[in-house]
Design a protein around this motif. Structure first.
Motif, PDB file in Angstrom:
ATOM      1  N   UNK A  70      21.140  15.913  12.235  1.00  0.00           N
ATOM      2  CA  UNK A  70      20.497  17.196  12.525  1.00  0.00           C
ATOM      3  C   UNK A  70      19.179  17.221  11.774  1.00  0.00           C
ATOM      4  N   UNK A  71      18.935  18.258  10.976  1.00  0.00           N
ATOM      5  CA  UNK A  71      17.685  18.332  10.201  1.00  0.00           C
ATOM      6  C   UNK A  71      17.867  17.538   8.914  1.00  0.00           C
ATOM      7  N   UNK A  72      16.951  16.591   8.639  1.00  0.00           N
ATOM      8  CA  UNK A  72      17.127  15.816   7.406  1.00  0.00           C
ATOM      9  C   UNK A  72      16.596  16.606   6.209  1.00  0.00           C
ATOM     10  N   UNK A  73      16.941  16.110   5.007  1.00  0.00           N
ATOM     11  CA  UNK A  73      16.649  16.847   3.784  1.00  0.00           C
ATOM     12  C   UNK A  73      15.169  17.133   3.568  1.00  0.00           C
ATOM     13  N   UNK A  74      14.318  16.193   3.973  1.00  0.00           N
ATOM     14  CA  UNK A  74      12.886  16.404   3.712  1.00  0.00           C
ATOM     15  C   UNK A  74      12.327  17.516   4.585  1.00  0.00           C
ATOM     16  N   UNK A 108      13.474  20.753   3.082  1.00  0.00           N
ATOM     17  CA  UNK A 108      12.617  21.066   1.927  1.00  0.00           C
ATOM     18  C   UNK A 108      11.341  21.755   2.396  1.00  0.00           C
ATOM     19  N   UNK A 109      10.731  21.183   3.396  1.00  0.00           N
ATOM     20  CA  UNK A 109       9.473  21.709   3.907  1.00  0.00           C
ATOM     21  C   UNK A 109       9.649  23.126   4.455  1.00  0.00           C
ATOM     22  N   UNK A 110      10.748  23.361   5.163  1.00  0.00           N
ATOM     23  CA  UNK A 110      11.012  24.698   5.728  1.00  0.00           C
ATOM     24  C   UNK A 110      11.294  25.705   4.615  1.00  0.00           C
ATOM     25  N   UNK A 111      12.089  25.290   3.632  1.00  0.00           N
ATOM     26  CA  UNK A 111      12.452  26.206   2.547  1.00  0.00           C
ATOM     27  C   UNK A 111      11.215  26.609   1.749  1.00  0.00           C
ATOM     28  N   UNK A 112      10.282  25.702   1.577  1.00  0.00           N
ATOM     29  CA  UNK A 112       9.038  26.033   0.861  1.00  0.00           C
ATOM     30  C   UNK A 112       8.340  27.215   1.532  1.00  0.00           C
ATOM     31  N   UNK A 113       8.435  27.248   2.867  1.00  0.00           N
ATOM     32  CA  UNK A 113       7.834  28.369   3.585  1.00  0.00           C
ATOM     33  C   UNK A 113       8.670  29.631   3.464  1.00  0.00           C
ATOM     34  N   UNK A 114      10.017  29.451   3.567  1.00  0.00           N
ATOM     35  CA  UNK A 114      10.902  30.621   3.576  1.00  0.00           C
ATOM     36  C   UNK A 114      10.945  31.327   2.239  1.00  0.00           C
ATOM     37  N   UNK A 115      10.962  30.525   1.163  1.00  0.00           N
ATOM     38  CA  UNK A 115      11.244  31.118  -0.144  1.00  0.00           C
ATOM     39  C   UNK A 115      10.530  30.320  -1.214  1.00  0.00           C
ATOM     40  N   UNK A 116       9.356  30.801  -1.614  1.00  0.00           N
ATOM     41  CA  UNK A 116       8.557  30.001  -2.530  1.00  0.00           C
ATOM     42  C   UNK A 116       9.151  29.940  -3.927  1.00  0.00           C
ATOM     43  N   UNK A 125       2.170  21.274   4.591  1.00  0.00           N
ATOM     44  CA  UNK A 125       1.926  21.780   5.943  1.00  0.00           C
ATOM     45  C   UNK A 125       3.067  21.340   6.847  1.00  0.00           C
ATOM     46  N   UNK A 126       3.627  22.263   7.602  1.00  0.00           N
ATOM     47  CA  UNK A 126       4.780  21.926   8.451  1.00  0.00           C
ATOM     48  C   UNK A 126       4.339  20.902   9.487  1.00  0.00           C
TER      49      UNK A 126
END
Lengths: 134, 412
Positions: free
Chosen positions: A61-65, A68-76, A132-133
């Motif tokens: 599915x979605x790999x860890x990296x 990480x990139x998505x979470x940086x956007x969701x919750x700094x 950057x996503x």
């Protein structure tokens, strides 16, 4: 000085790792959730607002990296530690991988190492800018 | 390549933070050295490409007089043989002396196959038998010079129009090119070995991670029920690590490059199982349609494994750009041949490239990332075994690779 009940989210597709990490970290005074599905993990981040995530890299599915990139956007505010057995053939790519996270632990690792890395990352004040996503 | 891979898993766990732990330093060095070699060889490839294009510009057109004797142009350095339909040399030019060390007089009356290495003689005889008036026949042979040294020749055989029952063969020395190709193939084998070792390290370090942490908990656990559960996890993870290493040993034992009777179905299944984890994390669904029986051909396991893996890797690479997809693998026996087809639902191959992808050095990847030898090596392996390999676009929008190999016959 007593630890405040910090929130930690573990994400690893191996259920055995999720279980044992949860038990170890919980018994050290943290509030812990563990998920083995990376998609599910993003939902949990939105509701649980963890202070720190322990993130496996190679997952279906979605790999860890990408997580990480998505979470940086969701919750700094959420710090991220990669916990992985992955070895990258390219040295530069490896360094890039390490730089993305706030901490890095290579499997296998002792509980002492894991707990010390968690403490060190939670106490550091450095802020990682989101990439950057892609 | 040796068939033992030493993986040392030390007791000490890295406590030194985010860097490669001590026990993977040899792996690191191996991978670095492969990368360096790749860079050097890619530069050599570019230079060779230029040389080849200069050489092939002049195709060596020869004039024929009435008696069928050939007068080569002076500036052309190709060696030329004229043989009868059975491959007996009737005429040859002076270049053949430089090439092979024999005087033309020594070659006349000799069978062409006699100058080839022993293992190729049958192949040449059968190639010459199959020559037709409409098509040129290409041969790549290893020839033995008078002094016993070996050279690699690229030959073009054509039935002569102006003379009855005569074949004209043009030969060119491609030894340097062949040696570089071999070196690149060895290097690719080393690089895949490096990647394989990285994969193995990953597969073993995961169970070890569990084992380490569960045993630490057990040391401090007084609850017998919980202890028993934790011990069971340790047990199964230990067995898992052992299986990974055992399958590595089994794979290394198949490193026999001699041609013998092998089962296509078992080789394809093995290759698919090797890519299983990569498919899982790459969102690739792999569907197979293979009979339960054996499908025997003459070949070698590591070479055929390399061909199948190569095609699978190409399909996976294409599917990566659309975040996953399907790969359909079929095998069957048809018209005396074993037929393997591997189809993906990626973006397909442009019509004009369908043939070119099998040429050496052809690549659509950015400069320096791939020497473009994978499919040409596959082509070489399959044609040497007397088979064919080609690609076509399919109805799913992707590409299908088809391999046909003669079925095993008892008197091979």
């Amino acid at each position: 000085m007593s630890k405040t009940a910090r929130k930690i989210l573990i994400v690893d597709d191996e259920k055995n790792i999720c279980n044992v990490l949860r038990r170890i970290i919980q018994s050290n005074g943290y509030l812990v959730k563990a998920v083995s599905d990376s998609n599910e993990a993003l939902n949990v981040v939105a509701k649980f607002h963890p202070d720190l995530m322990i993130l496996d890299i190679v997952m279906p599915g979605i790999n860890g990296r990408d997580v990480c990139s998505i979470v940086r956007h969701l919750s700094s505010d959420t710090k991220i530690i990669y916990f992985t057995a992955k070895v990258d053939a390219d040295r530069e790519k490896s360094r890039e991988m390490v730089r993305e996270a706030d901490g890095f632990i290579r499997k296998p690792a002792s509980s002492k190492k894991i707990l010390s890395e968690i403490e060190s990352v939670l106490n550091s004040h450095a802020i990682k800018m989101s990439t950057v996503a892609g | 390549m040796t068939d033992n891979v030493n993986i040392q898993i030390k007791d000490k766990i890295a406590d030194d933070g985010p860097s490669f732990p001590a026990n993977s330093a040899p792996l690191e060095r191996l991978l670095e050295s492969c990368h360096e070699q790749n860079r050097v060889l890619t530069i050599s490839n570019e230079q060779l490409k230029k040389t080849i294009s200069i050489l092939t510009q002049d195709n060596g057109q020869f004039s024929e007089n009435e008696s069928g004797k050939v007068s080569p142009k002076d500036r052309i350095k190709d060696s030329i043989f004229i043989t009868d339909m059975k491959g007996i040399i009737l005429e040859c030019n002076s270049e053949t002396s430089t090439l092979l060390g024999y005087a033309p007089a020594e070659l006349k009356g000799k069978a062409l196959s006699a100058i080839a290495s022993p293992e190729e003689r049958r192949q040449i005889a059968s190639n010459l038998k199959n020559i037709t008036a409409n098509e040129d026949t290409h041969l790549e042979i290893k020839a033995i010079r008078k002094d016993g040294s070996a050279i690699y020749l690229e030959m073009l055989a054509q039935i002569m129009v102006s003379a009855n029952g005569r074949i004209r063969l043009t030969a060119r020395d491609v030894t340097k090119l062949t040696r570089i190709r071999e070196q690149i193939q060895q290097n690719r084998a080393l690089t895949s070995l490096g990647k394989m070792m990285a994969g193995i390290a990953h597969e073993v370090n995961n169970p070890l991670g569990s084992i380490l942490l569960y045993s630490e908990i057990l040391i401090n656990c007084d609850d017998p029920t919980q202890s028993k559960k934790d011990l069971k996890v340790i047990h199964s993870e230990a067995k898992r690590a052992a299986r990974v290493l055992s399958s590595l040993l089994t794979y290394s034992r198949t490193m026999d490059f001699r041609t013998k009777r092998v089962d296509v179905n078992s080789i394809v299944r093995k290759a698919l199982s090797m890519r299983q984890y990569a498919h899982k994390v790459g969102n690739v669904t792999c569907l197979t349609n293979m009979p339960d029986t054996t499908l025997n051909i003459a070949g070698s396991i590591p070479q055929l494994n390399q061909v199948i893996i190569n095609i699978l890797l190409n399909a996976e690479e294409v599917l990566k750009h659309q975040n996953g997809g399907r790969i359909l693998v079929n095998t069957k026996s048809e018209d005396g041949k074993a037929v393997i087809s591997i189809a993906d639902d990626g973006h397909g191959i442009p019509e004009e490239h369908l043939e070119q992808i099998f040429y050496p050095f052809f690549t659509t990847k950015p400069a320096g990332t791939s020497a473009g030898l994978g499919l040409s090596a596959c082509h070489g392996i399959i044609t040497t075994l007397g088979g064919v390999i080609y690609a076509e676009n399919n109805t799913m929008g992707g590409a299908t690779f088809i391999i046909k190999l003669p079925l095993w016959r008892k008197n091979e």
